[in-house]
Motif scaffolding. Structure first.
Motif, PDB file in Angstrom:
ATOM      1  N   GLY A  28     -65.371  -5.584  19.428  1.00 20.66           N
ATOM      2  CA  GLY A  28     -66.682  -4.679  19.346  1.00 20.66           C
ATOM      3  C   GLY A  28     -67.961  -4.320  19.022  1.00 20.66           C
ATOM      4  N   PHE A  29     -67.845  -5.728  17.869  1.00 25.37           N
ATOM      5  CA  PHE A  29     -68.691  -5.624  16.721  1.00 25.37           C
ATOM      6  C   PHE A  29     -69.774  -6.924  16.284  1.00 25.37           C
ATOM      7  CE2 PHE A  29     -64.879  -5.397  14.789  1.00 25.37           C
ATOM      8  CZ  PHE A  29     -64.687  -6.454  13.674  1.00 25.37           C
ATOM      9  N   ALA A  30     -68.223  -7.661  16.608  1.00 29.05           N
ATOM     10  CA  ALA A  30     -68.890  -8.997  15.809  1.00 29.05           C
ATOM     11  C   ALA A  30     -69.799 -10.352  16.131  1.00 29.05           C
ATOM     12  CB  ALA A  30     -67.009 -10.219  16.121  1.00 29.05           C
ATOM     13  N   PHE A  31     -70.414  -9.892  17.220  1.00 29.07           N
ATOM     14  CA  PHE A  31     -72.243 -10.067  17.920  1.00 29.07           C
ATOM     15  C   PHE A  31     -72.639 -10.917  16.500  1.00 29.07           C
ATOM     16  CE2 PHE A  31     -76.091 -11.362  20.405  1.00 29.07           C
ATOM     17  CZ  PHE A  31     -75.318 -11.995  21.035  1.00 29.07           C
ATOM     18  N   ILE A  32     -73.574 -10.430  16.114  1.00 34.27           N
ATOM     19  CA  ILE A  32     -74.695 -10.530  15.620  1.00 34.27           C
ATOM     20  C   ILE A  32     -73.760 -11.473  13.686  1.00 34.27           C
ATOM     21  CG2 ILE A  32     -76.283  -9.404  13.954  1.00 34.27           C
ATOM     22  CD1 ILE A  32     -76.865  -9.962  16.662  1.00 34.27           C
ATOM     23  N   LEU A  33     -72.649 -11.356  13.880  1.00 27.91           N
ATOM     24  CA  LEU A  33     -71.958 -11.006  13.066  1.00 27.91           C
ATOM     25  C   LEU A  33     -71.658 -12.671  12.316  1.00 27.91           C
ATOM     26  CD1 LEU A  33     -69.837  -8.324  11.575  1.00 27.91           C
ATOM     27  CD2 LEU A  33     -71.676  -9.993  10.693  1.00 27.91           C
ATOM     28  N   ILE A  34     -71.650 -13.293  13.843  1.00 22.54           N
ATOM     29  CA  ILE A  34     -71.005 -14.911  14.329  1.00 22.54           C
ATOM     30  C   ILE A  34     -72.337 -15.251  14.206  1.00 22.54           C
ATOM     31  CG2 ILE A  34     -70.215 -15.655  15.770  1.00 22.54           C
ATOM     32  CD1 ILE A  34     -68.237 -14.525  13.661  1.00 22.54           C
ATOM     33  N   ALA A  35     -73.552 -14.554  15.523  1.00 23.12           N
ATOM     34  CA  ALA A  35     -74.771 -14.984  15.994  1.00 23.12           C
ATOM     35  C   ALA A  35     -75.027 -15.470  15.385  1.00 23.12           C
ATOM     36  CB  ALA A  35     -74.882 -14.797  16.976  1.00 23.12           C
ATOM     37  N   LEU A  36     -75.450 -14.583  14.405  1.00 26.00           N
ATOM     38  CA  LEU A  36     -76.753 -15.382  13.068  1.00 26.00           C
ATOM     39  C   LEU A  36     -76.781 -16.032  12.269  1.00 26.00           C
ATOM     40  CD1 LEU A  36     -79.354 -13.752  12.736  1.00 26.00           C
ATOM     41  CD2 LEU A  36     -78.337 -12.619  11.474  1.00 26.00           C
ATOM     42  N   PRO A  37     -75.275 -16.147  11.509  1.00 23.19           N
ATOM     43  CA  PRO A  37     -75.187 -16.688  10.209  1.00 23.19           C
ATOM     44  C   PRO A  37     -74.702 -18.642  11.278  1.00 23.19           C
ATOM     45  CG  PRO A  37     -73.985 -15.163  10.235  1.00 23.19           C
ATOM     46  CD  PRO A  37     -74.014 -14.955  11.497  1.00 23.19           C
ATOM     47  N   LEU A  38     -74.761 -18.281  12.188  1.00 23.69           N
ATOM     48  CA  LEU A  38     -74.184 -19.940  12.730  1.00 23.69           C
ATOM     49  C   LEU A  38     -75.562 -20.424  13.345  1.00 23.69           C
ATOM     50  CD1 LEU A  38     -70.798 -19.186  14.906  1.00 23.69           C
ATOM     51  CD2 LEU A  38     -71.333 -20.600  12.885  1.00 23.69           C
ATOM     52  N   LEU A  39     -76.832 -19.392  14.432  1.00 24.45           N
ATOM     53  CA  LEU A  39     -77.540 -19.472  14.600  1.00 24.45           C
ATOM     54  C   LEU A  39     -79.116 -19.848  13.557  1.00 24.45           C
ATOM     55  CD1 LEU A  39     -78.602 -17.564  17.799  1.00 24.45           C
ATOM     56  CD2 LEU A  39     -78.340 -20.233  17.669  1.00 24.45           C
ATOM     57  N   SER A  40     -78.412 -19.206  12.380  1.00 22.60           N
ATOM     58  CA  SER A  40     -79.574 -20.208  11.422  1.00 22.60           C
ATOM     59  C   SER A  40     -79.134 -21.462  10.985  1.00 22.60           C
ATOM     60  CB  SER A  40     -79.400 -18.933  10.382  1.00 22.60           C
ATOM     61  OG  SER A  40     -79.226 -17.613  10.397  1.00 22.60           O
ATOM     62  N   ILE A  41     -78.638 -21.110  11.082  1.00 19.60           N
ATOM     63  CA  ILE A  41     -77.837 -23.018  10.472  1.00 19.60           C
ATOM     64  C   ILE A  41     -79.286 -24.130  11.030  1.00 19.60           C
ATOM     65  CG2 ILE A  41     -75.889 -25.429  10.360  1.00 19.60           C
ATOM     66  CD1 ILE A  41     -74.232 -22.673  10.829  1.00 19.60           C
ATOM     67  N   LEU A  59     -75.572  -6.600  25.603  1.00 22.15           N
ATOM     68  CA  LEU A  59     -74.180  -6.755  25.365  1.00 22.15           C
ATOM     69  C   LEU A  59     -73.684  -5.391  24.857  1.00 22.15           C
ATOM     70  CD1 LEU A  59     -71.884  -8.333  25.418  1.00 22.15           C
ATOM     71  CD2 LEU A  59     -72.804  -8.901  23.066  1.00 22.15           C
ATOM     72  N   SER A  60     -74.903  -4.193  24.309  1.00 25.91           N
ATOM     73  CA  SER A  60     -74.122  -3.239  23.830  1.00 25.91           C
ATOM     74  C   SER A  60     -74.361  -2.062  25.181  1.00 25.91           C
ATOM     75  CB  SER A  60     -74.296  -2.636  22.212  1.00 25.91           C
ATOM     76  OG  SER A  60     -75.731  -2.389  22.615  1.00 25.91           O
ATOM     77  N   GLY A  61     -74.653  -2.468  25.828  1.00 24.73           N
ATOM     78  CA  GLY A  61     -74.642  -1.586  26.782  1.00 24.73           C
ATOM     79  C   GLY A  61     -74.282  -1.811  27.693  1.00 24.73           C
ATOM     80  N   GLN A 170     -70.440   0.960  20.282  1.00 26.49           N
ATOM     81  CA  GLN A 170     -71.846   0.381  21.638  1.00 26.49           C
ATOM     82  C   GLN A 170     -72.896   1.299  21.761  1.00 26.49           C
ATOM     83  OE1 GLN A 170     -70.910  -2.286  21.834  1.00 26.49           O
ATOM     84  NE2 GLN A 170     -68.991  -2.319  20.582  1.00 26.49           N
ATOM     85  N   LEU A 171     -72.471   2.489  21.941  1.00 26.57           N
ATOM     86  CA  LEU A 171     -74.027   3.317  22.511  1.00 26.57           C
ATOM     87  C   LEU A 171     -75.086   3.302  21.248  1.00 26.57           C
ATOM     88  CD1 LEU A 171     -75.663   5.524  24.087  1.00 26.57           C
ATOM     89  CD2 LEU A 171     -74.067   7.427  23.389  1.00 26.57           C
ATOM     90  N   PHE A 172     -74.896   3.464  19.819  1.00 25.81           N
ATOM     91  CA  PHE A 172     -75.376   3.370  18.770  1.00 25.81           C
ATOM     92  C   PHE A 172     -75.919   1.095  18.865  1.00 25.81           C
ATOM     93  CE2 PHE A 172     -75.511   1.532  14.760  1.00 25.81           C
ATOM     94  CZ  PHE A 172     -76.704   2.644  13.976  1.00 25.81           C
ATOM     95  N   PHE A 173     -75.436   0.894  19.152  1.00 22.83           N
ATOM     96  CA  PHE A 173     -76.010  -0.629  18.948  1.00 22.83           C
ATOM     97  C   PHE A 173     -76.720  -0.510  20.227  1.00 22.83           C
ATOM     98  CE2 PHE A 173     -71.833  -2.349  16.585  1.00 22.83           C
ATOM     99  CZ  PHE A 173     -72.274  -2.083  15.903  1.00 22.83           C
ATOM    100  N   CYS A 174     -76.457  -0.002  20.988  1.00 24.31           N
ATOM    101  CA  CYS A 174     -77.355   0.187  22.345  1.00 24.31           C
ATOM    102  C   CYS A 174     -79.167   0.726  22.141  1.00 24.31           C
ATOM    103  CB  CYS A 174     -76.528   0.525  23.533  1.00 24.31           C
ATOM    104  SG  CYS A 174     -77.303   0.335  25.297  1.00 24.31           S
ATOM    105  N   SER A 177     -80.815  -1.400  19.101  1.00 23.99           N
ATOM    106  CA  SER A 177     -81.354  -2.234  19.592  1.00 23.99           C
ATOM    107  C   SER A 177     -82.504  -2.639  20.401  1.00 23.99           C
ATOM    108  CB  SER A 177     -80.442  -3.572  20.627  1.00 23.99           C
ATOM    109  OG  SER A 177     -78.852  -3.402  19.386  1.00 23.99           O
ATOM    110  N   THR A 178     -82.436  -1.206  20.660  1.00 19.13           N
ATOM    111  CA  THR A 178     -83.435  -1.420  22.024  1.00 19.13           C
ATOM    112  C   THR A 178     -84.928  -0.934  20.901  1.00 19.13           C
ATOM    113  OG1 THR A 178     -82.004  -0.452  23.870  1.00 19.13           O
ATOM    114  CG2 THR A 178     -84.336  -0.068  23.797  1.00 19.13           C
ATOM    115  N   ALA A 179     -84.951  -0.332  20.143  1.00 23.00           N
ATOM    116  CA  ALA A 179     -85.138   0.305  19.323  1.00 23.00           C
ATOM    117  C   ALA A 179     -85.778  -1.018  18.614  1.00 23.00           C
ATOM    118  CB  ALA A 179     -85.330   1.465  18.840  1.00 23.00           C
ATOM    119  N   LEU A 180     -85.209  -2.032  18.119  1.00 20.44           N
ATOM    120  CA  LEU A 180     -85.804  -2.929  17.194  1.00 20.44           C
ATOM    121  C   LEU A 180     -86.636  -3.963  18.285  1.00 20.44           C
ATOM    122  CD1 LEU A 180     -82.348  -4.123  15.591  1.00 20.44           C
ATOM    123  CD2 LEU A 180     -84.260  -3.167  14.316  1.00 20.44           C
ATOM    124  N   ILE A 181     -85.816  -3.923  19.756  1.00 16.05           N
ATOM    125  CA  ILE A 181     -87.054  -5.261  20.262  1.00 16.05           C
ATOM    126  C   ILE A 181     -88.481  -4.145  20.570  1.00 16.05           C
ATOM    127  CG2 ILE A 181     -86.875  -5.565  22.490  1.00 16.05           C
ATOM    128  CD1 ILE A 181     -83.851  -5.744  23.103  1.00 16.05           C
TER     129      ILE A 181
END
Length: 241
Positions: A28-41, A59-61, A170-174, A177-181
């Protein structure tokens, strides 16, 4: 900002999104922690951050709906308001600073979070700490799309019920994330090519998420989390170097 994503990069993005979505489904919390470092390569951080904000909102929604429960205004609103205040500071950091410095800062943050998670001891935080956690999450979200660590640590310290904590997270992430978009669109950081890439990868994301939800039933959660935090620490060192 012009973004040209070649076919090989699409394959890489698909693999990263699937793995990160799978882990998000498990914990329930690992998406960005994994995706961002890998994509940053493979991609610029200034491209990866706004692109991943699109995935995290959807995803969080979905997961917030899955974990839906009684709406606890006192539980989530201090976090959300604090995050909205902190977001502009994080986005300013992302826009103004050098790519190498941003990656090194992300590396330090991942190392610190993995160490704290591996060696944490029991502690308790008062309710007002939610505002501080929210602001910290918003600043990290604006810079890296990583809002999870302060919120997860705060909810753990508040000793909330497991299901309620998962739903609030998950509600917080949703919401954030919408505000960040909205912030990224206003600044021109999200392009049509990013939106098209996001749409193409939605089936991959959904497949990864539901695979993770299924896997969750048959794993030792604590052992797997330890492995995840060790992996995050290694990626943090790689980014810093």
């Amino acid at each position: 900002m012009q973004v040209n994503i070649a076919v090989p990069e699409q394959v890489i993005i698909g693999i990263v999104i699937f793995i990160a979505s799978l882990l998000q489904g498990v914990f329930g919390f690992a998406f960005i922690l994994i995706a961002l470092p890998l994509l940053s390569i493979f991609l610029s951080v200034k491209v990866a951050v706004p692109l991943l904000s699109l995935f995290l909102a959807l995803l969080s929604g979905i997961l917030a709906f899955r974990f839906r429960g009684k709406f606890d205004v006192r539980g989530v609103m201090p976090l959300v308001i604090g995050a909205l205040i902190g977001m502009p500071f994080g986005i300013l950091f992302l826009v103004k600073f050098d790519e190498g410095f941003i990656k090194a800062s992300l590396g330090v943050m991942l190392i610190a979070y993995s160490v704290c998670s591996l060696f944490k001891t029991g502690f308790h935080l008062p309710g007002w700490a939610g505002w501080v956690a929210g602001f910290s999450a918003g600043a990290l979200g604006g810079a890296f799309n990583i809002t999870g660590p302060p919120v997860v640590l705060y909810l753990s310290a508040r000793r909330s019920a497991k299901l309620n904590s998962a739903w609030i997270t998950q509600l917080f992430f949703c919401m954030t994330s919408t505000a960040l978009i909205a912030f990224h669109i206003a600044l021109g950081n999200i392009t049509w090519k990013m939106v098209l890439t996001f749409i193409e990868m939605i089936p991959v994301m959904v497949a990864g998420m539901f695979t993770g939800v299924h896997i969750f039933r048959g794993i030792d959660e604590e052992d797997y989390k330890k492995g995840l935090f060790v992996l995050l620490g290694v990626m943090g060192i790689m980014l810093f170097l």
